[in-house]
Design a protein around this motif. Structure first.
Motif, PDB file in Angstrom:
ATOM      1  N   GLU A  68     -22.125   8.988   6.033  1.00 12.80           N
ATOM      2  CA  GLU A  68     -23.100   7.895   5.942  1.00 12.80           C
ATOM      3  C   GLU A  68     -22.419   6.586   5.547  1.00 12.80           C
ATOM      4  OE1 GLU A  68     -26.155   9.485   3.408  1.00 12.80           O
ATOM      5  OE2 GLU A  68     -26.674  10.945   4.970  1.00 12.80           O
ATOM      6  N   ARG A  69     -21.433   6.690   4.630  1.00 13.18           N
ATOM      7  CA  ARG A  69     -20.748   5.468   4.217  1.00 13.18           C
ATOM      8  C   ARG A  69     -19.811   4.968   5.311  1.00 13.18           C
ATOM      9  NH1 ARG A  69     -18.917   5.578  -2.010  1.00 13.18           N
ATOM     10  NH2 ARG A  69     -20.275   7.249  -2.679  1.00 13.18           N
ATOM     11  N   LEU A  70     -19.146   5.913   6.013  1.00 13.08           N
ATOM     12  CA  LEU A  70     -18.198   5.490   7.059  1.00 13.08           C
ATOM     13  C   LEU A  70     -18.885   4.731   8.180  1.00 13.08           C
ATOM     14  CD1 LEU A  70     -15.815   8.561   7.384  1.00 13.08           C
ATOM     15  CD2 LEU A  70     -15.204   6.263   6.644  1.00 13.08           C
ATOM     16  N   VAL A  71     -20.112   5.116   8.460  1.00 12.83           N
ATOM     17  CA  VAL A  71     -20.830   4.409   9.529  1.00 12.83           C
ATOM     18  C   VAL A  71     -21.765   3.346   8.956  1.00 12.83           C
ATOM     19  CG1 VAL A  71     -20.669   6.319  11.167  1.00 12.83           C
ATOM     20  CG2 VAL A  71     -22.652   6.171   9.647  1.00 12.83           C
ATOM     21  N   GLY A  72     -21.656   3.106   7.634  1.00 16.40           N
ATOM     22  CA  GLY A  72     -22.477   2.086   6.998  1.00 16.40           C
ATOM     23  C   GLY A  72     -21.942   0.688   7.276  1.00 16.40           C
ATOM     24  N   PRO A  73     -22.692  -0.320   6.876  1.00 22.39           N
ATOM     25  CA  PRO A  73     -22.301  -1.705   7.186  1.00 22.39           C
ATOM     26  C   PRO A  73     -21.158  -2.231   6.324  1.00 22.39           C
ATOM     27  CG  PRO A  73     -24.394  -1.649   6.020  1.00 22.39           C
ATOM     28  CD  PRO A  73     -23.988  -0.226   6.243  1.00 22.39           C
ATOM     29  N   ASP A  74     -20.864  -1.572   5.169  1.00 15.95           N
ATOM     30  CA  ASP A  74     -19.854  -2.107   4.250  1.00 15.95           C
ATOM     31  C   ASP A  74     -18.600  -1.219   4.244  1.00 15.95           C
ATOM     32  OD1 ASP A  74     -18.313  -3.108   2.255  1.00 15.95           O
ATOM     33  OD2 ASP A  74     -19.847  -2.958   0.679  1.00 15.95           O
ATOM     34  N   PRO A  75     -17.492  -1.630   4.915  1.00 14.56           N
ATOM     35  CA  PRO A  75     -16.296  -0.793   4.992  1.00 14.56           C
ATOM     36  C   PRO A  75     -15.641  -0.538   3.634  1.00 14.56           C
ATOM     37  CG  PRO A  75     -16.002  -2.866   6.206  1.00 14.56           C
ATOM     38  CD  PRO A  75     -17.374  -2.887   5.628  1.00 14.56           C
ATOM     39  N   SER A  76     -15.857  -1.404   2.644  1.00  9.71           N
ATOM     40  CA  SER A  76     -15.228  -1.179   1.332  1.00  9.71           C
ATOM     41  C   SER A  76     -15.814   0.072   0.673  1.00  9.71           C
ATOM     42  CB  SER A  76     -15.408  -2.403   0.428  1.00  9.71           C
ATOM     43  OG  SER A  76     -16.771  -2.567   0.117  1.00  9.71           O
ATOM     44  N   GLU A  77     -17.063   0.396   0.976  1.00  9.98           N
ATOM     45  CA  GLU A  77     -17.668   1.620   0.438  1.00  9.98           C
ATOM     46  C   GLU A  77     -16.945   2.845   0.979  1.00  9.98           C
ATOM     47  OE1 GLU A  77     -21.808   2.330   0.605  1.00  9.98           O
ATOM     48  OE2 GLU A  77     -22.312   0.271   0.063  1.00  9.98           O
ATOM     49  N   ALA A  78     -16.578   2.781   2.257  1.00  8.60           N
ATOM     50  CA  ALA A  78     -15.866   3.916   2.868  1.00  8.60           C
ATOM     51  C   ALA A  78     -14.514   4.101   2.205  1.00  8.60           C
ATOM     52  CB  ALA A  78     -15.700   3.680   4.363  1.00  8.60           C
ATOM     53  N   LEU A  79     -13.814   3.011   1.930  1.00  8.66           N
ATOM     54  CA  LEU A  79     -12.504   3.112   1.290  1.00  8.66           C
ATOM     55  C   LEU A  79     -12.636   3.660  -0.130  1.00  8.66           C
ATOM     56  CD1 LEU A  79     -10.865  -0.194   2.561  1.00  8.66           C
ATOM     57  CD2 LEU A  79     -10.358   2.144   3.288  1.00  8.66           C
ATOM     58  N   ALA A  80     -13.649   3.199  -0.863  1.00  7.46           N
ATOM     59  CA  ALA A  80     -13.857   3.664  -2.239  1.00  7.46           C
ATOM     60  C   ALA A  80     -14.141   5.161  -2.263  1.00  7.46           C
ATOM     61  CB  ALA A  80     -15.007   2.896  -2.878  1.00  7.46           C
ATOM     62  N   LEU A  81     -14.786   5.643  -1.232  1.00 12.26           N
ATOM     63  CA  LEU A  81     -15.145   7.063  -1.185  1.00 12.26           C
ATOM     64  C   LEU A  81     -13.906   7.951  -1.228  1.00 12.26           C
ATOM     65  CD1 LEU A  81     -17.445   9.160  -0.727  1.00 12.26           C
ATOM     66  CD2 LEU A  81     -16.772   9.099   1.663  1.00 12.26           C
ATOM     67  N   PHE A  82     -12.844   7.538  -0.548  1.00 12.69           N
ATOM     68  CA  PHE A  82     -11.653   8.370  -0.507  1.00 12.69           C
ATOM     69  C   PHE A  82     -10.982   8.462  -1.883  1.00 12.69           C
ATOM     70  CE2 PHE A  82     -12.175   7.497   4.007  1.00 12.69           C
ATOM     71  CZ  PHE A  82     -12.140   8.788   4.484  1.00 12.69           C
ATOM     72  N   ASP A  83     -11.196   7.452  -2.724  1.00 11.83           N
ATOM     73  CA  ASP A  83     -10.680   7.530  -4.087  1.00 11.83           C
ATOM     74  C   ASP A  83     -11.542   8.468  -4.937  1.00 11.83           C
ATOM     75  OD1 ASP A  83      -8.655   5.792  -3.536  1.00 11.83           O
ATOM     76  OD2 ASP A  83      -9.826   4.019  -4.088  1.00 11.83           O
ATOM     77  N   GLU A  84     -12.826   8.508  -4.621  1.00  8.87           N
ATOM     78  CA  GLU A  84     -13.769   9.303  -5.423  1.00  8.87           C
ATOM     79  C   GLU A  84     -13.667  10.792  -5.142  1.00  8.87           C
ATOM     80  OE1 GLU A  84     -17.915   8.374  -4.896  1.00  8.87           O
ATOM     81  OE2 GLU A  84     -17.433   6.250  -5.114  1.00  8.87           O
ATOM     82  N   VAL A  85     -13.534  11.138  -3.865  1.00  9.96           N
ATOM     83  CA  VAL A  85     -13.649  12.546  -3.468  1.00  9.96           C
ATOM     84  C   VAL A  85     -12.385  13.299  -3.831  1.00  9.96           C
ATOM     85  CG1 VAL A  85     -13.918  14.122  -1.527  1.00  9.96           C
ATOM     86  CG2 VAL A  85     -15.240  12.013  -1.616  1.00  9.96           C
ATOM     87  N   GLN A  86     -12.551  14.284  -4.664  1.00  5.43           N
ATOM     88  CA  GLN A  86     -11.427  15.151  -5.038  1.00  5.43           C
ATOM     89  C   GLN A  86     -11.781  16.565  -4.636  1.00  5.43           C
ATOM     90  OE1 GLN A  86      -8.510  14.109  -6.337  1.00  5.43           O
ATOM     91  NE2 GLN A  86      -9.306  12.030  -6.144  1.00  5.43           N
ATOM     92  N   PRO A  87     -10.816  17.304  -4.077  1.00  4.89           N
ATOM     93  CA  PRO A  87     -11.119  18.681  -3.690  1.00  4.89           C
ATOM     94  C   PRO A  87     -11.514  19.534  -4.909  1.00  4.89           C
ATOM     95  CG  PRO A  87      -8.799  18.169  -3.328  1.00  4.89           C
ATOM     96  CD  PRO A  87      -9.442  16.927  -3.822  1.00  4.89           C
ATOM     97  N   SER A  88     -12.416  20.480  -4.668  1.00  6.17           N
ATOM     98  CA  SER A  88     -12.828  21.355  -5.772  1.00  6.17           C
ATOM     99  C   SER A  88     -12.224  22.723  -5.584  1.00  6.17           C
ATOM    100  CB  SER A  88     -14.344  21.462  -5.782  1.00  6.17           C
ATOM    101  OG  SER A  88     -14.808  21.858  -4.509  1.00  6.17           O
TER     102      SER A  88
END
Ligand SMILES: Cc1cc2nc3c(=O)[nH]c(=O)nc-3n(C[C@H](O)[C@H](O)[C@H](O)COP(=O)(O)OP(=O)(O)OC[C@H]3O[C@@H](n4cnc5c(N)ncnc54)[C@H](O)[C@@H]3O)c2cc1C
Length: 88
Positions: A68-88
């Motif tokens: 949803e973020r990758l196809v959202g209007p704000d590309p900075s949200e997509a970049l921030a997501l990769f910092d947030e997501v950690q494998p469990s």
């Protein structure tokens, strides 16, 4: 009988599906070998499925949010997501 990989749970194409399928195949094989003929095979498979569903559910939520973020209007949200997501 059981299902794993895409047959059990489709994921958005964000680098997870094949990894989960391989992990699940290995885990199922390991569980069956560890049971070594003792106990009920169905029970081993059900225990495997519960673990698979819990993990696949977490990854589905993360990757759907990512999609949803990758196809959202704000590309900075997509970049921030990769910092947030950690494998469990
Ligand atoms: C564009 C895209 C990019 C992706 N990128 C990644 C990535 O970077 N990293 C990642 O981890 N995942 C990625 N995935 C997901 C990954 O491709 C799948 O999650 C993975 O292939 C699932 O593996 P599987 O073995 O469950 O199913 P499949 O790979 O679909 O294998 C099922 C096999 O069963 C065969 N089959 C079907 N019906 C029958 C039948 N009746 N009899 C005999 N054989 C049959 C099929 O021909 C197929 O070979 C991506 C997916 C897409 C679409």
């Amino acid at each position: 009988m059981t299902l794993l990989g895409d047959a059990a749970h489709l994921m958005p194409p964000l680098g997870v599906g094949a990894n989960l399928a391989m992990l699940e195949g290995a885990e199922l094989a390991e569980s069956l070998v560890a049971a070594d003929g003792s106990g009920e095979p169905d029970e081993v498979v059900r225990t495997f499925e519960e673990r698979m569903w819990a993990r696949a559910g977490r990854w589905a939520r993360m990757t759907m949010a990512g999609l949803e973020r990758l196809v959202g209007p704000d590309p900075s949200e997509a970049l921030a997501l990769f910092d947030e997501v950690q494998p469990s």
